[in-house]
Design a protein around this motif. Structure first.
Motif, short mmCIF file in Angstrom:
data_model
loop_
_atom_site.label_atom_id
_atom_site.label_comp_id
_atom_site.label_asym_id
_atom_site.label_seq_id
_atom_site.Cartn_x
_atom_site.Cartn_y
_atom_site.Cartn_z
N PHE A 197 0.76 -1.01 0.11
CA PHE A 197 -0.24 -0.20 0.12
C PHE A 197 0.94 1.38 0.02
O PHE A 197 1.93 1.34 0.84
CB PHE A 197 -0.77 -0.03 1.22
CG PHE A 197 -1.85 1.21 1.41
CD1 PHE A 197 -3.09 1.15 0.89
CD2 PHE A 197 -1.27 2.36 2.19
CE1 PHE A 197 -3.94 2.54 1.06
CE2 PHE A 197 -2.33 3.23 2.16
CZ PHE A 197 -3.49 3.27 1.60
N SER A 198 0.44 2.08 -0.86
CA SER A 198 1.21 3.48 -0.63
C SER A 198 -0.02 4.70 -1.24
O SER A 198 -0.62 4.88 -2.26
CB SER A 198 2.30 3.74 -1.76
OG SER A 198 2.87 4.72 -1.64
N PRO A 289 -11.02 -6.71 2.35
CA PRO A 289 -9.42 -6.37 2.43
C PRO A 289 -8.82 -6.66 1.27
O PRO A 289 -8.86 -7.80 0.97
CB PRO A 289 -9.03 -6.76 3.82
CG PRO A 289 -9.75 -7.94 3.97
CD PRO A 289 -11.32 -7.58 3.43
N HIS A 290 -8.14 -5.80 0.84
CA HIS A 290 -7.17 -6.00 -0.34
C HIS A 290 -5.76 -5.35 -0.14
O HIS A 290 -4.79 -5.99 -0.85
CB HIS A 290 -7.75 -5.22 -1.82
CG HIS A 290 -9.02 -5.67 -2.15
ND1 HIS A 290 -9.18 -6.91 -2.76
CD2 HIS A 290 -10.27 -5.29 -1.97
CE1 HIS A 290 -10.49 -7.08 -2.89
NE2 HIS A 290 -11.25 -6.23 -2.36
N ALA A 291 -5.41 -4.60 0.75
CA ALA A 291 -4.09 -4.25 1.29
C ALA A 291 -4.19 -3.66 2.64
O ALA A 291 -5.35 -3.46 3.28
CB ALA A 291 -3.73 -3.17 0.36
N GLN A 292 -2.98 -3.86 3.41
CA GLN A 292 -2.98 -3.47 4.83
C GLN A 292 -2.39 -1.84 4.77
O GLN A 292 -1.21 -1.88 4.16
CB GLN A 292 -2.07 -4.35 5.66
CG GLN A 292 -1.88 -3.94 6.87
CD GLN A 292 -0.96 -4.76 8.12
OE1 GLN A 292 0.13 -4.56 7.46
NE2 GLN A 292 -1.67 -5.51 8.70
N ALA A 293 -3.42 -1.06 4.93
CA ALA A 293 -2.91 0.28 5.03
C ALA A 293 -1.81 0.71 6.02
O ALA A 293 -0.96 1.52 5.99
CB ALA A 293 -3.95 1.17 4.77
N ALA A 297 -5.47 -0.80 10.16
CA ALA A 297 -6.48 -0.34 9.23
C ALA A 297 -6.08 -1.25 7.92
O ALA A 297 -4.89 -0.96 7.39
CB ALA A 297 -6.57 1.01 8.86
N ASP A 298 -6.81 -1.84 7.17
CA ASP A 298 -6.75 -2.48 6.14
C ASP A 298 -7.34 -1.49 4.92
O ASP A 298 -7.86 -0.62 5.36
CB ASP A 298 -7.43 -3.66 6.15
CG ASP A 298 -6.93 -4.91 6.77
OD1 ASP A 298 -5.65 -4.71 6.78
OD2 ASP A 298 -7.40 -5.82 6.99
N TYR A 299 -7.31 -1.84 3.74
CA TYR A 299 -7.92 -1.07 2.66
C TYR A 299 -8.71 -1.81 1.69
O TYR A 299 -8.34 -2.90 1.32
CB TYR A 299 -6.88 -0.25 1.98
CG TYR A 299 -7.13 1.06 1.26
CD1 TYR A 299 -7.71 2.22 2.35
CD2 TYR A 299 -7.00 1.06 0.16
CE1 TYR A 299 -7.83 3.41 1.61
CE2 TYR A 299 -7.30 2.39 -0.41
CZ TYR A 299 -7.92 3.52 0.27
OH TYR A 299 -8.10 4.60 -0.33
N GLY A 300 -9.65 -1.52 1.35
CA GLY A 300 -10.57 -1.99 0.01
C GLY A 300 -10.46 -1.22 -0.99
O GLY A 300 -9.28 -1.00 -1.52
N LEU A 305 -10.82 0.21 6.12
CA LEU A 305 -11.38 -0.89 6.75
C LEU A 305 -10.89 -0.78 8.29
O LEU A 305 -9.87 -1.16 8.45
CB LEU A 305 -11.22 -2.15 6.26
CG LEU A 305 -11.59 -2.35 4.68
CD1 LEU A 305 -11.36 -3.72 4.06
CD2 LEU A 305 -12.98 -1.88 4.46
N GLN A 306 -11.60 -0.27 9.18
CA GLN A 306 -11.29 0.02 10.67
C GLN A 306 -12.23 -0.65 11.64
O GLN A 306 -13.29 -1.16 11.28
CB GLN A 306 -11.07 1.46 10.95
CG GLN A 306 -10.09 2.29 9.99
CD GLN A 306 -10.20 3.59 10.13
OE1 GLN A 306 -10.64 4.46 9.42
NE2 GLN A 306 -9.32 4.06 11.17
N THR A 307 -11.73 -0.91 12.93
CA THR A 307 -12.33 -1.12 14.06
C THR A 307 -12.84 -0.02 15.05
O THR A 307 -11.52 0.49 15.47
CB THR A 307 -11.99 -2.46 14.39
OG1 THR A 307 -11.93 -3.36 13.58
CG2 THR A 307 -12.86 -3.02 15.72
#
Length: 364
Positions: A197-198, A289-293, A297-300, A305-307
């Motif tokens: 991720f970037s 989720p498709h990447a770990q930001a 937090a993940d990223y779609g 994507l957070q909690t």
């Protein structure tokens, strides 16, 4: 007379009644949807006291009904219910929705489609590399393309602020060199979900041009036809590049209620008022989720994507702490708009408001 003046003042200071919502929103009192009126009143008091800096509006929908709506800049020339909020990078999720609409209509054959085929009007890029020719729609949707582009790094060749200095924003992205992966930076294959991720606004700007090329019409026209029209959103205020490209990466002006509709659309798997606006399959893919930001937090597809408080949330997020927060297990959508652009840690401020007040107001 004093009592009449006091009553009028209190009425003006109170949150805008939900009955003022447009007819396509069902409305309800907070308590009817399991929200504590006392806690929401306490939230408004804290906001008005400046405890969260410059919050301009808070809206909450629960079980598909507009249950709370307050404007804290009402009475200002650019405030209130009709104000078009520049929520900055919240726009990126709108661009993801438009990509989904193009995919649903088969204008794009799939997320694995290389973007090069839809940018034929652009001259050959600088720093040619065959790997750049393989950049896909999904690479841009997940902020994980091979381009050296990082808005969080002031030294990055692809930093967003550098893009605004030239007229061809898509050309700016296409000219970027291939990203390097030194030993301390995990390569895509070693990263969670197989993507590094970037955060790259230039890539999302380019995705807007890709969608235009695929559907054969300007991005705002396509947006009105497939997204804003069906949702009853009118007069969106797009920012454009010096060459006239609508900026899919940020700056779109929408009313707070419009933002709430976009969140509700995702919560309801792409449906609005009984109409399937986006396919449920695309919404499911977009919010997976498709990447770990970050570590937390993940990223779609252009959505965080957070909690929060033990609840998983999908978050449309923009500079200043502007948020559209979708909490599926609570059947809740919240909009927080701000002008906290020059404030330290604005996202933390909005997230504190979310967890300590909005989510805390959920009683059942």
């Amino acid at each position: 007379m004093k009592s009449l003046l006091l009553a009028a003042a209190l009425l003006l200071a109170a949150p805008l009644a939900v009955q003022a919502a447009p007819s396509d929103w069902l409305t309800a009192a907070p308590a009817a949807e399991g929200l504590s009126t006392a806690r929401l009143d306490a939230m408004s008091t804290a906001i008005k006291a400046g405890q969260f800096q410059q919050i301009t509006s808070v809206l909450i929908a629960r079980h598909g009904k507009l249950a709370f709506e307050a404007y804290y800049d009402d009475g200002k020339p650019d405030g209130g219910a009709e104000a078009r909020r520049n929520t900055r990078s919240v726009t990126k999720t709108v661009t993801a929705m438009l990509a989904g609409a193009a995919l649903d209509r088969h204008a794009l054959p799939g997320v694995s489609a290389p973007i090069k085929a839809y940018l034929k009007d652009h001259p050959p890029a600088a720093n040619p590399d065959p790997r750049k020719d393989k950049v896909t729609v999904e690479d841009l949707l997940t902020m994980s393309s091979i381009a050296e582009c990082d808005d969080d790094n002031q030294y990055s060749r692809g930093n967003e602020e550098r893009m605004y200095l030239i007229e061809d924003w898509v050309g700016f992205y296409l000219d970027l060199p291939v990203r390097g992966f030194p030993a301390w930076s995990p390569r895509p294959e070693a990263s969670p979900y197989g993507r590094a991720f970037s955060y790259c606004t230039a890539g999302v700007t380019t995705l807007g041009a890709v969608i235009q090329g695929a559907v054969g019409k300007p991005l705002p026209v396509f947006a009105d036809e497939v997204l804003f029209g069906p949702l009853g959103i009118d007069k969106p205020e797009w920012q454009v590049s010096p060459l006239g490209l609508a900026q899919g990466g940020g700056g779109l002006g929408l009313r707070s209620r419009d933002l709430l509709k976009l969140g509700q659309l995702y919560l309801d798997q792409g449906r609005w008022n009984g109409r399937q606006v986006l396919s449920a399959a695309y919404v499911a893919a977009a919010t997976a989720p498709h990447a770990q930001a970050r570590s937390d937090a993940d990223y779609g597809y252009l959505i965080w994507l957070q909690t929060f408080g033990g609840h998983k949330a999908w978050v449309m997020s923009g500079t200043g702490g502007n948020k559209v927060v979708i909490v599926p297990d609570l059947a809740l959508v919240a909009v927080i708009t701000t002008t906290n652009f020059g404030v330290r840690q604005p996202h933390a401020i909005s997230e504190k408001l979310l967890t300590e007040h909005i989510l805390a107001a959920v009683e059942r």
